[in-house]
Design an enzyme around this catalytic site. Structure first.
Site, PDB file in Angstrom:
ATOM      1  CD  GLU A 148      -2.806  -1.175   2.484  1.00  0.00           C
ATOM      2  OE1 GLU A 148      -2.554  -0.373   3.390  1.00  0.00           O
ATOM      3  OE2 GLU A 148      -3.752  -1.968   2.525  1.00  0.00           O
ATOM      4  CD  GLU A 162      -3.739  -6.263   2.585  1.00  0.00           C
ATOM      5  OE1 GLU A 162      -4.599  -5.513   3.064  1.00  0.00           O
ATOM      6  OE2 GLU A 162      -2.524  -6.136   2.825  1.00  0.00           O
TER       7      GLU A 162
END
Lengths: 674, 674, 674
Positions: free
Chosen positions: C144, C309
């Site tokens: 991220e 995810e």
């Protein structure tokens, strides 16, 4: 106390012109027999480093003594003087928001050595000066003490020392606190980062525990100094306060009240609350119950306490309606207060609390509030033998825990949730108050749990195995416990238990769950508490409970979650455990607690009376039972007196069993059994 | 002014491509006869320390002169260049939030010596360069100057010097400001802590006074420099602004307008306001009345002023409806403006004000707003002899005070209250505006109170004894005053008076009180102003007033507070004082002010007209009376003309006494009496 | 991928007790065939500077390999260890809010040299250690990744270097960015002030571009390191995320996804979204469409991607209803995902994400969510040959631009507006999703615009002339574009165009405007889209459009603005351009897009189905067409199958053309054409 104390905080230092004799005369007229002085006046007592001036203290002590008014002397340390900050700027605490600025009270670092050195010196100088004065009945150390979130480098160093001492090994810390997560692992004591930025609630909760310990230690340090000087018969107290939500709301998160009170002779508190149409007596009762529980007597029961501050006029919105000042005064006594002191005598003409008005307005003239206080003073004096040192004996206790509070608040009900621990605790307290069920408070350090038939346990989020096993044992031995959601969830280190939930207490409660969610349009199936649609709601949080041995008292009503239990009860040993898996409406909560109270056999004649009519009982010094009756409403009310014949003390009227007692708007009656 | 000025702010520096000749041609077509240039262009004029480049100024001056367009040159100091900040980082002000960053305008410390040195140099260089240019009619010093809350160590030092000079002794300061409270006492000048953190409103209010003095001194310093160079007939002005709430709302808290205007030749302001369906003319009238009152003429009456900035298109939500730009333009004239200047000529293509659109959009093409401006330019030119330098003579004045504002705002209506001083002042102004009652403004320094029959005094919270005695004398001599709550409450040091309230003015008002509260479901007994349930409300604040000699005009309606007066009037000497003890609805306020206006004999034919129809009058240079009629609504309206026969100047139609005048949606008519 | 991957993130490091064998067994039971490990575990892998410990990695790799479970190894750099911060405090980024504190992840300065040195070393050490392990199928670099708004002095220096390189001359910068405004002109590179305080959106937008470039460069740097070690057949990916509004909402402002993805072998994303009654599939579809578009294949079409995810239980409010976990899983596949990985396997017992629950609860026991995952694992395994590597071919694309996003957000809809770029983009996406119109994403760097029949272009606020001319050419060549308001308004430097608006695209759109405003009670004349009063509204923004060659599809309904066009369409060359001049209701937007879709001939049988029934199609590896049918509601539904006869893969039932397919609540069906 040898008599009921009725008083005010008095600041000769703040007077715009010479007032002392006139003020004493007006106090006498109002029946005031005690004043608190000197707290927060450091800059007047020690105008420059090492220069002392006791003239204000002296003249007030002498004038009060002459008038027969007792004095409580406060140490002046909760507001620091300008010269100290100029000489030692590090006296101002560094918090996560940066270093504090000069101006407000309570801006200092209570573990700063420069602060401690000068605080000790000014305390000793005052004590040496006043210790023999006959007017003084006791001392207050500091005021509304907290840690003010001091988190500078010196505090961090103390915290790391504390952690070394507690855990010895970082491996244990890393494991226990789950510091591997997000690479937070600490592999050397030197690497220990400031806790200010931590996202680890185990670590931040331990830091909060350490911060509360700083308060406990600081108060003990001050009390020890004062104890060196105090005379036999004099007391040392502290003015504890509560979580502040514009008024005294709930458990104080920043102080372990029970631990901190150990160093004191008597508990003291301030209690502030709404009045006018919002006056309910709840905060007076709540604050009093906590204060009374801070210290226990030989029989392990709570002791009488001092109300060191409460409002006379207070905020503009709190100017009392006629009768309310009396109602409040006797309510404090009914909870076990031996002293009632207004903050403050006169309204202050400058600065932050200009609009926090005292008994007198800024013009020092008699006003309706002062006039009503005169009637209180008179009644206190007359009824002191009957009312002072009331002993209360309750069968119900609430178990609170600052450890649980901190852990709970770290997560609350998820990202962005507004609710906190006290939002769970207070509705339970309020429900009991509304049903006139008297309660004491206990915390995990209490040794007197076994005094009680019923324990109310809100959100015991973080708790040691030992505590939970002890609670299981309490039930097994015949006690009754009512738990809410999230109780038992994590250990004392805010590490979630790795067993099915609610962990250890699952045994006594006879339930298990592993999932929970936020309710959306969920109610209880078939309105089991008969509270109607608006009240039959599941709010904020719900655990998806499966009973193992428990009986289900209520199921959720929801197309998907309807198979799970919402409220359960379980017989365990000789006792019973009730578990509430969701945030209830007040109405449902009251029904659950009524049910539990009946089953715990703590339901009696006082429960025929309900809020806004309130009753409190106790035994006075002559061993006679006193029943207070209060009407917290603008409409008159009636209660049927269910006890032995007695006498209403304010009117001297006889009161017979089973006969009605009329209560005026905001009225009070006090019956002493014959 | 010798004629009506119609103009724009013009920035040759910002042009994306060569535009000057084309822009001048479009200006001429629109009747524009003045431009303001150069303010905020320091980095262009002085691209590096000591290197100057006047080319933009020169070419604009020459082009405008050639076109017969006047120029106002602004000093460029309200936005600092990058090199100055790199060389002297302390030029950026330190505020309570830390040191400012480079980027915004108005981020500098106006008392910083490096700033002052360089500001003076660039001003002198510009003045030396342009002083002989024939296009220039005047100068604007700085722009929207305020103190920007500069509070660094250097400012604190200046403040302590100021305090030493003012009070000499700290004992006086400690006593007057009540610094004993919370140990804030200062026992040595060296100990004087930064005021940034103070919780003492006496101290912070004095600091605010000092901050406003910094602005006054700074503008006087700039004006003195410019005065060394300006030619006879040229003026020096400043662009003052108002409390900003997304538009020009109320009294500017950070500048003492009357004091600061003393150094200037003529008052200047910017006025920004909503338009479209929210256009009401109120801010034009309010800002104009304040500006006109900044400087007084020989007869102690307000003077004409310059509108240095107002919106053409402005915010996206302010694009004017057809007719509104004209309505606004003549409204400014009716309040006494001699100049109307749009900010700005062209919409800017980059940076913060990209969406604050000028007369032209980003495409520089004619658009509906520009087209309407052309009609204004034409009418201004034609009617200039009739309309320029209008003299207005009002019988009513509002007394405002920045000292009262600061003190009031320090406490407002208690913890967490949103309302401020201007929330009390503006509704009073608006009520008068809606009734077409013309007002001037006076402040405590004004020497012309006696010009007025009626004084409106909102929330005169902090005031000296001398001022209040003067107001009592004003009433005694036959004047009428309307006071609101909180007036007279504290002295000029924000120390609450130790007498019964409202202190000194209690004599003229014939009332007393010592308690006040926040109303909850309180109204006025028997709806005395006949405003109906929704308007008959007591809001925000209520004083529990007992009349001494006053007549009660309204009582509170409340089970407990019903015995206290809400509105009173008192004959005192030859005059009368009205006191309003609570925050009213607009409807009640209007009725109270109408009543007071009638009693003060300031009620006349203009009061037959009410908002959205607005009228303003004055006398022109030929001694003829001018009556403006405005329609602030989307529906047409009619007024009956009550004065001597005259001529409607826009249409040249005759207007006879007692005959109707029709006003179109957003229309304007201007009658000159024969 | 050679098969469908079904997995979890797994953290052996976080385990409260030895779990590995048990966890692997439970994974196998659930059909899990891949785990991601090691990201964010730097402090475990490198407990002290230069000391490495791979034991957790080794034991997991070995255990997984033994069980036949693939492993993706993450570099551990997105959370820094305590020792690194102690040694090099400047590793913590300085942002406009000050320097970051230790504690959270993603607090570092990604261009700090100490960080880079140690990050590279730990990556190389891990890679050297694991590179030959047979379990590993690929690597994830960082996690991220964003720039975390690092803006310290070192970043500023890099930015100035970048500006020098890009513009060479400050004259160009001053002109292009309009820095003369408010004296912001920079006359020497040494004077270049920090961009942190800038009020110039041209400058701040360029800085934002530079910040995104830092992310691109950082990921390329990491990928290059990993590429040195990776084996043939292994991939390098990154876990990109989206604008976060409590869930994956829109375009990620801080990363140029298409640019950053160039250094990677395969795109990866995380997608989080509401469930329970809010489950709509929109974020799965949106995130998938963006991810699939990040990298294109030889035919310039989007490629399959990894969902690294997504939530199993997630937030408490996201515990899935029965069936939802399956619905979600197949929805990811239908958008083109080749892997679905839950974050995370087990719920974590301490710290920030304690209440972000994994597939297992804290008790590691099977729970309803895990049980449902088992059915997914089984179906994935069985249907992998049919479903893996689905190729989707869309005729519609949305053109997004981070340059436009930054420029738009700098001004949004004016002072105080809450809406941002994604508030314009997402409703357009949602409308297409609801109509089952499949879309790809393109950005200004895309070379495959010509693949599409219809381009949807929300708020293309800042764009180069070249881009806009290319879009004009796209239309001229026969394409269809739907633009919203504010498109074309400024150039790539956020300088508003000096031509009439909407600038260059005005030619294709056949319109012009120079004024715009905020609508107040504005609707569309005669409800042209037949959406009813509540939906026929003009919100937030409106441009006052005059058609030049366009046909007006809708006019504003307003007394003043009624003459202006609200929606237009224009035939230009062989194509058509639709322009929407205001913020629409969802209902109006859908009608406009339906109309445009029909005209662009992208309307087909799938458009007979509408949300909550969703269909997605593609071609599988065997060249067969797959049709997914989803029911995003709690009520069952029916679609009529419009394609060639086929087989429903989950049930093995035959599906005939034109016959109904029944979908259960939250149900899914998958038809493979014969």
């Amino acid at each position: 106390m040898d008599k009921l104390l009725f008083g005010v905080a008095y600041y000769d230092e703040y007077m715009p012109y010479e007032r002392l004799d006139k003020d004493v005369a007006m106090m006498k007229e109002a029946g005031i027999n005690v004043v608190r002085i000197a707290e927060s006046t450091w800059s007047t007592v020690e105008p420059q480093d090492g220069t002392f001036d006791f003239s204000h203290i002296d003249r007030v002590l002498n004038a009060m003594h002459k008038a027969g008014i007792y004095v409580i002397v406060g140490t002046p340390t909760y507001a620091v003087p300008t010269w100290l900050v100029r000489m030692y700027p590090d006296v101002l605490a560094t918090t996560p928001q940066g270093q504090n600025r000069y101006g407000p009270r309570q801006n200092m670092d209570i573990v700063n050595t420069h602060f401690r050195f000068h605080a000790e010196r000014v305390i000793r100088k005052i004590m040496e000066h006043v210790k023999d004065h006959p007017a003084i009945i006791g001392y207050q150390v500091d005021n509304e003490t907290k840690h003010y979130n001091t988190t500078g480098a010196n505090v961090q160093k103390l915290f790391v020392d504390y952690m070394k001492e507690k855990y010895k090994s970082l491996d244990v810390v890393n494991k226990t606190y789950g510091l591997d997560y997000w690479s937070n692992r600490i592999n050397s004591w030197e690497d220990f980062p400031s806790t200010v930025g931590t996202i680890n609630a185990s670590l931040s909760s331990e830091f909060a525990t350490f911060q509360r310990k700083m308060v406990t230690d600081y108060l003990a340090w001050q009390a020890a100094i004062v104890n060196e000087y105090k005379r036999p018969g004099q007391f040392v107290t502290q003015n504890f306060d509560f979580e502040w939500r514009g008024y005294s709301y709930g458990i104080q998160p920043d102080v372990d009240h029970f631990a901190a009170a150990k160093a004191l002779d008597i508990a003291g508190v301030d209690i502030y609350h709404p009045t006018q149409s919002q006056l309910s007596g709840t905060e007076i009762s709540f604050g009093g119950d906590v204060a009374r529980s801070m210290k226990v007597d030989a029989s392990n029961r709570g002791k009488n306490y001092l109300v060191l501050e409460t409002e006379a006029q207070g905020f503009p919105q709190w100017v009392p309606y006629p009768g309310q000042l009396r109602l409040q005064a006797f309510s404090h006594l009914a909870s076990g207060a031996s002293m009632l002191e207004y903050w403050h005598w006169h309204s202050i003409h400058n600065s932050a609390e200009t609009y926090w008005k005292g008994l007198l307005s800024h013009d020092f003239e008699p006003n309706p509030t002062y006039e009503e206080a005169k009637t209180i003073g008179k009644d206190f004096a007359r009824l002191s033998p009957n009312l002072v040192n009331l002993k209360r004996t309750n069968s119900v206790a609430m178990l609170f825990s600052n450890q649980a509070l901190t852990g709970f608040n770290a997560f609350s009900f998820g990202w962005g949730a507004r609710e906190k621990y006290n939002d769970v605790l207070r509705p339970m307290y309020d429900a009991l108050y509304h049903m006139n069920i008297g309660v004491d408070f206990v915390d995990p350090s209490s040794t007197n749990l076994e005094n009680y038939k019923l324990l109310i346990v809100p959100a015991l989020y973080a708790a040691s195995d030992a505590l939970l096993q002890r609670l299981n044992q309490f039930v097994k031995n015949g006690g009754h416990i009512v738990y809410t959601f999230k109780s038992g969830f994590s250990d004392e280190n805010v590490k979630v238990r790795t067993t099915p939930q609610p962990g250890i207490i699952g045994e006594a409660c006879g339930i298990t769950y592993s999932q929970f969610t936020i309710p959306q349009q969920v109610s209880l199936k078939n309105d089991p508490y008969q509270v109607g649609k608006d009240n039959n709601v599941v709010k904020t949080w719900m655990e998806l409970i499966t009973p193992t041995t428990a009986k289900v008292l209520a199921y959720y009503d929801h197309p998907v979650w309807g198979k799970y239990a919402a409220v359960t009860e379980n017989t365990f040993g000789k006792g019973m455990a009730t578990y509430i898996g969701f945030m209830t409406s007040d109405a449902v909560l009251r029904k659950i607690l009524e049910d539990a109270s009946r089953k715990a056999k703590v339901w009696g004649p006082d429960q025929q009376i309900t809020f806004p009519l309130i009753t409190k009982s106790g035994v006075n010094q002559q061993g006679k039972t006193i029943h207070y009756y209060f009407n917290y409403s603008a409409a008159s009310g009636t209660v049927t007196y269910p006890y032995k014949d007695g006498k209403e003390l304010l009117t001297n009227e006889s009161i017979a069993n089973d006969k009605p007692i009329k209560l005026d708007a905001w009225g009070v009656k006090i019956v002493e059994e014959n």
